[in-house]
Write a protein that holds these residues in place. Structure first.
Motif, PDB file in Angstrom:
ATOM      1  N   SER A 160       1.047  -1.174  -0.055  1.00  0.00           N
ATOM      2  CA  SER A 160       0.136  -0.041   0.008  1.00  0.00           C
ATOM      3  C   SER A 160       0.730   1.185   0.151  1.00  0.00           C
ATOM      4  O   SER A 160       1.995   1.215   0.636  1.00  0.00           O
ATOM      5  CB  SER A 160      -0.806   0.141   1.210  1.00  0.00           C
ATOM      6  OG  SER A 160      -1.665   1.321   1.238  1.00  0.00           O
TER       7      SER A 160
ATOM      8  N   ARG B  12      -4.821   4.418 -13.550  1.00  0.00           N
ATOM      9  CA  ARG B  12      -5.806   3.517 -12.988  1.00  0.00           C
ATOM     10  C   ARG B  12      -7.239   3.894 -12.373  1.00  0.00           C
ATOM     11  O   ARG B  12      -8.217   3.393 -12.633  1.00  0.00           O
ATOM     12  CB  ARG B  12      -5.227   2.655 -11.654  1.00  0.00           C
ATOM     13  CG  ARG B  12      -4.038   1.732 -11.965  1.00  0.00           C
ATOM     14  CD  ARG B  12      -3.768   1.088 -10.786  1.00  0.00           C
ATOM     15  NE  ARG B  12      -3.280   1.618  -9.802  1.00  0.00           N
ATOM     16  CZ  ARG B  12      -2.204   2.213  -9.228  1.00  0.00           C
ATOM     17  NH1 ARG B  12      -1.054   1.838 -10.264  1.00  0.00           N
ATOM     18  NH2 ARG B  12      -1.899   2.763  -8.212  1.00  0.00           N
TER      19      ARG B  12
ATOM     20  N   GLU C 218      -8.389  -1.336 -10.090  1.00  0.00           N
ATOM     21  CA  GLU C 218      -7.954  -1.412  -8.707  1.00  0.00           C
ATOM     22  C   GLU C 218      -6.445  -2.027  -8.814  1.00  0.00           C
ATOM     23  O   GLU C 218      -6.229  -2.906  -9.520  1.00  0.00           O
ATOM     24  CB  GLU C 218      -8.814  -2.560  -7.858  1.00  0.00           C
ATOM     25  CG  GLU C 218     -10.007  -1.657  -7.266  1.00  0.00           C
ATOM     26  CD  GLU C 218     -10.746  -2.707  -6.046  1.00  0.00           C
ATOM     27  OE1 GLU C 218      -9.815  -3.244  -5.432  1.00  0.00           O
ATOM     28  OE2 GLU C 218     -11.970  -2.642  -5.984  1.00  0.00           O
ATOM     29  N   TRP C 219      -5.737  -1.540  -7.719  1.00  0.00           N
ATOM     30  CA  TRP C 219      -4.426  -2.036  -7.690  1.00  0.00           C
ATOM     31  C   TRP C 219      -4.503  -3.555  -7.011  1.00  0.00           C
ATOM     32  O   TRP C 219      -5.325  -3.775  -5.951  1.00  0.00           O
ATOM     33  CB  TRP C 219      -3.315  -1.336  -6.935  1.00  0.00           C
ATOM     34  CG  TRP C 219      -2.099  -1.702  -6.777  1.00  0.00           C
ATOM     35  CD1 TRP C 219      -1.686  -2.570  -5.571  1.00  0.00           C
ATOM     36  CD2 TRP C 219      -0.950  -1.804  -7.588  1.00  0.00           C
ATOM     37  NE1 TRP C 219      -0.342  -2.829  -5.623  1.00  0.00           N
ATOM     38  CE2 TRP C 219       0.120  -2.567  -6.763  1.00  0.00           C
ATOM     39  CE3 TRP C 219      -0.753  -1.398  -8.582  1.00  0.00           C
ATOM     40  CZ2 TRP C 219       1.315  -2.836  -7.464  1.00  0.00           C
ATOM     41  CZ3 TRP C 219       0.573  -1.415  -9.365  1.00  0.00           C
ATOM     42  CH2 TRP C 219       1.675  -1.961  -8.785  1.00  0.00           C
ATOM     43  N   HIS C 220      -3.763  -4.522  -7.504  1.00  0.00           N
ATOM     44  CA  HIS C 220      -3.679  -5.835  -7.072  1.00  0.00           C
ATOM     45  C   HIS C 220      -2.292  -6.219  -6.453  1.00  0.00           C
ATOM     46  O   HIS C 220      -1.380  -6.007  -7.319  1.00  0.00           O
ATOM     47  CB  HIS C 220      -4.091  -6.821  -7.863  1.00  0.00           C
ATOM     48  CG  HIS C 220      -5.742  -6.935  -8.247  1.00  0.00           C
ATOM     49  ND1 HIS C 220      -6.540  -7.200  -7.413  1.00  0.00           N
ATOM     50  CD2 HIS C 220      -6.411  -6.468  -9.478  1.00  0.00           C
ATOM     51  CE1 HIS C 220      -7.656  -6.823  -7.856  1.00  0.00           C
ATOM     52  NE2 HIS C 220      -7.583  -6.463  -8.956  1.00  0.00           N
ATOM     53  N   THR C 221      -2.111  -6.593  -5.260  1.00  0.00           N
ATOM     54  CA  THR C 221      -0.818  -6.901  -4.988  1.00  0.00           C
ATOM     55  C   THR C 221      -0.495  -8.265  -5.418  1.00  0.00           C
ATOM     56  O   THR C 221      -1.282  -9.059  -5.779  1.00  0.00           O
ATOM     57  CB  THR C 221      -0.794  -6.963  -3.273  1.00  0.00           C
ATOM     58  OG1 THR C 221      -1.907  -8.125  -2.787  1.00  0.00           O
ATOM     59  CG2 THR C 221      -1.003  -5.640  -2.469  1.00  0.00           C
ATOM     60  N   ARG C 222       0.708  -8.635  -5.667  1.00  0.00           N
ATOM     61  CA  ARG C 222       1.318  -9.710  -6.143  1.00  0.00           C
ATOM     62  C   ARG C 222       1.528 -10.984  -4.936  1.00  0.00           C
ATOM     63  O   ARG C 222       1.244 -11.990  -5.343  1.00  0.00           O
ATOM     64  CB  ARG C 222       2.640  -9.589  -6.761  1.00  0.00           C
ATOM     65  CG  ARG C 222       2.363  -8.590  -8.171  1.00  0.00           C
ATOM     66  CD  ARG C 222       1.349  -8.986  -8.999  1.00  0.00           C
ATOM     67  NE  ARG C 222       1.260  -8.002 -10.422  1.00  0.00           N
ATOM     68  CZ  ARG C 222       0.575  -6.653 -10.351  1.00  0.00           C
ATOM     69  NH1 ARG C 222       0.110  -6.376  -9.204  1.00  0.00           N
ATOM     70  NH2 ARG C 222       0.533  -6.222 -11.500  1.00  0.00           N
TER      71      ARG C 222
ATOM     72  N   HIS D 175      -1.537 -10.786   0.733  1.00  0.00           N
ATOM     73  CA  HIS D 175      -3.115 -10.647   0.616  1.00  0.00           C
ATOM     74  C   HIS D 175      -3.618 -10.056   2.012  1.00  0.00           C
ATOM     75  O   HIS D 175      -3.030 -10.441   2.986  1.00  0.00           O
ATOM     76  CB  HIS D 175      -3.769 -11.805   0.279  1.00  0.00           C
ATOM     77  CG  HIS D 175      -3.841 -12.990   1.102  1.00  0.00           C
ATOM     78  ND1 HIS D 175      -2.942 -13.921   0.939  1.00  0.00           N
ATOM     79  CD2 HIS D 175      -4.683 -13.457   2.141  1.00  0.00           C
ATOM     80  CE1 HIS D 175      -2.929 -14.953   1.830  1.00  0.00           C
ATOM     81  NE2 HIS D 175      -4.016 -14.415   2.651  1.00  0.00           N
TER      82      HIS D 175
ATOM     83  N   TRP E  27      -1.305  -8.555   6.782  1.00  0.00           N
ATOM     84  CA  TRP E  27      -1.007  -8.937   5.488  1.00  0.00           C
ATOM     85  C   TRP E  27      -0.190 -10.201   5.569  1.00  0.00           C
ATOM     86  O   TRP E  27       0.662 -10.375   6.083  1.00  0.00           O
ATOM     87  CB  TRP E  27      -0.059  -7.719   4.624  1.00  0.00           C
ATOM     88  CG  TRP E  27      -0.870  -6.557   4.376  1.00  0.00           C
ATOM     89  CD1 TRP E  27      -1.288  -5.559   5.402  1.00  0.00           C
ATOM     90  CD2 TRP E  27      -1.602  -6.249   3.237  1.00  0.00           C
ATOM     91  NE1 TRP E  27      -2.209  -4.659   4.416  1.00  0.00           N
ATOM     92  CE2 TRP E  27      -2.365  -4.778   3.115  1.00  0.00           C
ATOM     93  CE3 TRP E  27      -1.659  -7.136   2.051  1.00  0.00           C
ATOM     94  CZ2 TRP E  27      -3.085  -4.684   2.069  1.00  0.00           C
ATOM     95  CZ3 TRP E  27      -2.331  -6.530   0.879  1.00  0.00           C
ATOM     96  CH2 TRP E  27      -3.086  -5.402   0.897  1.00  0.00           C
TER      97      TRP E  27
ATOM     98  N   SER F 184       1.187 -15.016   0.190  1.00  0.00           N
ATOM     99  CA  SER F 184       0.264 -15.607  -0.603  1.00  0.00           C
ATOM    100  C   SER F 184       0.845 -16.836  -1.288  1.00  0.00           C
ATOM    101  O   SER F 184       0.386 -17.784  -1.789  1.00  0.00           O
ATOM    102  CB  SER F 184      -0.460 -14.731  -1.728  1.00  0.00           C
ATOM    103  OG  SER F 184      -1.001 -13.734  -1.041  1.00  0.00           O
TER     104      SER F 184
ATOM    105  N   ASP G 235       3.769 -11.273 -14.755  1.00  0.00           N
ATOM    106  CA  ASP G 235       2.698 -10.117 -14.411  1.00  0.00           C
ATOM    107  C   ASP G 235       3.034  -9.020 -13.352  1.00  0.00           C
ATOM    108  O   ASP G 235       2.111  -8.368 -12.810  1.00  0.00           O
ATOM    109  CB  ASP G 235       1.359 -10.931 -13.922  1.00  0.00           C
ATOM    110  CG  ASP G 235       1.513 -11.544 -12.464  1.00  0.00           C
ATOM    111  OD1 ASP G 235       2.847 -11.704 -12.212  1.00  0.00           O
ATOM    112  OD2 ASP G 235       0.692 -11.851 -11.656  1.00  0.00           O
TER     113      ASP G 235
END
Length: 474
Positions: free
Chosen positions: A171, A431, A437-441, A444, A456, A459, A469
């Motif tokens: 973030s 964006r 929306e921003w997606h974390t890699r 999560h 957090w 994943s 990606d």
């Protein structure tokens, strides 16, 4: 955690960037200079035993900050939210905040000790020492780490130390850094997220480190959680900057109910309590099992409560207390790394019969020319030969502003920092326009299984090395 972490912002107007360009004039550095091992940047020596020898110096020495004052920047920002302030690069150190977090692992031998102990009290003692050692690298580190860009990552695998580590900036507003580390022998998992809450008090800047730290000892089926103490930087207006840690740290063993309460003492009026840590370990029935004392800048000892109380009573009565010097035999038996470090002169009042839990590593002799880095910190931004081909394209080592600063190219570093911040702003606007929306890699948002609080969580999958990606942030 970390001086001024969270100051730089992609919302900033860049009004203070003129100070950045003065820096180059103060320097007379060769950016192609080799480090002191005789190897050029990017090359790593292999020792006879097959273990990689990491670099012992930065490519270029630190520049002087004498012509700059933090107050000259902050006085223009009174009334502004601190996360909206951009500090000139002259106040930085050539590491990202994600790399700074990795310095938790410098004293990983304490985790290994905790794993090896059969007694839960000894395990808690080792974990407590690890929690204190995690803030020790901040001593005299008044440089500001670079704020990670959204999506930035950092990985570190140290086969010689037995762990691998991955972190991600998940973030940007608020700035949150998530990390996950595991033992290569599958003996521990260490993870957490950090988002400093900053307050400017006029003469000082206070960083309250929100976020839970979790250590799982897999063989013992134990989990420990804690939060870091508050960090405060003094003399931001005038005088020499100095750093203080204070507040209560509670380490909870969620399997046994044991708890370690550590009080990082504020300096006090005459500096008597400076850097002091005192606390105790108690069982689930609140019975004190041992007392812990020392300084987060030096060493940590433990003793039984009765000995401690007797000593303190005698001290109050004015009884003569001699400070026996810990013998080399004691140090070597209590500290796995004692053979590698010169003797450190303690200023901690030693209580006879105490056991040494931890002693700070001596810094390299050229540390003051290298932002007061420890030997471990010096190696963090090292880009070894062939590494670029396997790293995620978002890894800190590939950030051009940090790389140029490390090489002494301050003017280029400053321009690159501004370019990256502008690129981040443009990507966010794009964006927003497309309602994407921003997606974390790699992490999560979820719930910490032990505290029930928001956290957090890793994943998985990073070390499969499918980076197709990953965002283009540099």
């Amino acid at each position: 955690y970390g001086f001024y972490a969270g100051f730089d912002s992609d919302n900033s107007s860049g009004d203070f960037s003129e100070a950045n360009h003065k820096v180059a004039e103060m320097l007379d550095l060769d950016p192609h200079q080799s480090d002191r091992t005789g190897k050029h940047n990017g090359e790593t020596e292999i020792q006879e035993n097959g273990i990689k020898r990491h670099r012992t110096s930065l490519p270029a020495p630190m520049f002087s900050r004498n012509d700059f004052s933090v107050w000259s920047i902050l006085k223009k920002c009174i009334g502004l939210e601190l996360s909206k302030i951009t500090m000139p690069i002259v106040f930085n150190e050539p590491l990202s905040f994600l790399q700074r977090i990795t310095e938790y692992m410098e004293h990983i031998y304490l985790i290994n000790k905790a794993c090896s102990h059969t007694d839960p009290l000894e395990r808690m003692q080792a974990v407590a020492a690890f929690a204190v050692s995690a803030v020790a690298s901040q001593w005299e580190r008044t440089g500001k780490p670079f704020n990670p860009l959204l999506g930035e990552t950092y990985e570190l695998t140290r086969e010689d130390l037995g762990f691998r580590f991955i972190s991600e900036q998940v973030s940007h507003h608020p700035p949150i850094s998530a990390f996950y580390s595991e033992g290569l022998n599958k003996d521990f998992i260490f993870h957490g997220s950090i988002y400093p809450k900053l307050k400017f008090w006029g003469k000082s800047i206070e960083a309250e480190p929100r976020g839970t730290i979790t250590l799982e000892l897999l063989k013992h089926n134990e989990a420990y959680t804690w939060t870091n103490p508050t960090c405060c930087v003094h003399n931001v207006i005038i005088g020499k900057l100095w750093l203080e840690q204070y507040g209560t740290v509670e380490i909870v063993n969620h399997s046994t109910g044991d708890k370690c309460v550590l009080n990082f003492k504020p300096c006090g009026l005459f500096g008597k309590e400076l850097h002091r840590v005192e606390g105790h370990i108690q069982d689930k029935n609140r019975k004190k099992l041992c007392v812990i004392y020392g300084k987060w800048t030096e060493c940590l000892w433990c003793t039984d409560p009765t000995t401690y109380e007797t000593y303190k009573k005698n001290e109050k009565r004015g009884g003569e207390q001699k400070k026996p010097k810990p013998s080399e035999d004691v140090i070597k038996s209590e500290n796995d790394e004692a053979d590698d470090m010169p003797e450190v002169q303690d200023t901690v009042q030693f209580i006879p019969g105490s056991k040494l839990l931890w002693r700070i590593n001596c810094r390299p002799p050229n540390s003051s020319q290298m932002y007061n880095f420890t030997s471990f910190a010096v190696s963090l931004n090292e880009l070894e030969k062939g590494m670029e081909a396997i790293l995620a394209p978002t890894d800190c080592r590939l950030r051009p502003d940090i790389r140029n600063m490390e090489n002494g190219n301050m003017d280029v570093a400053s321009k690159e920092k501004e370019r990256l911040e502008e690129k981040q702003r443009a990507a966010r606007k794009e964006r927003a326009k497309d309602e994407v929306e921003w997606h974390t890699r790699w992490f999560h948002q979820g719930t910490n299984p032990y505290t029930g609080t928001s956290d957090w969580l890793y994943s998985g999958g990073y070390f499969d090395r499918n980076f197709s990606d990953c965002p283009d942030i540099y």
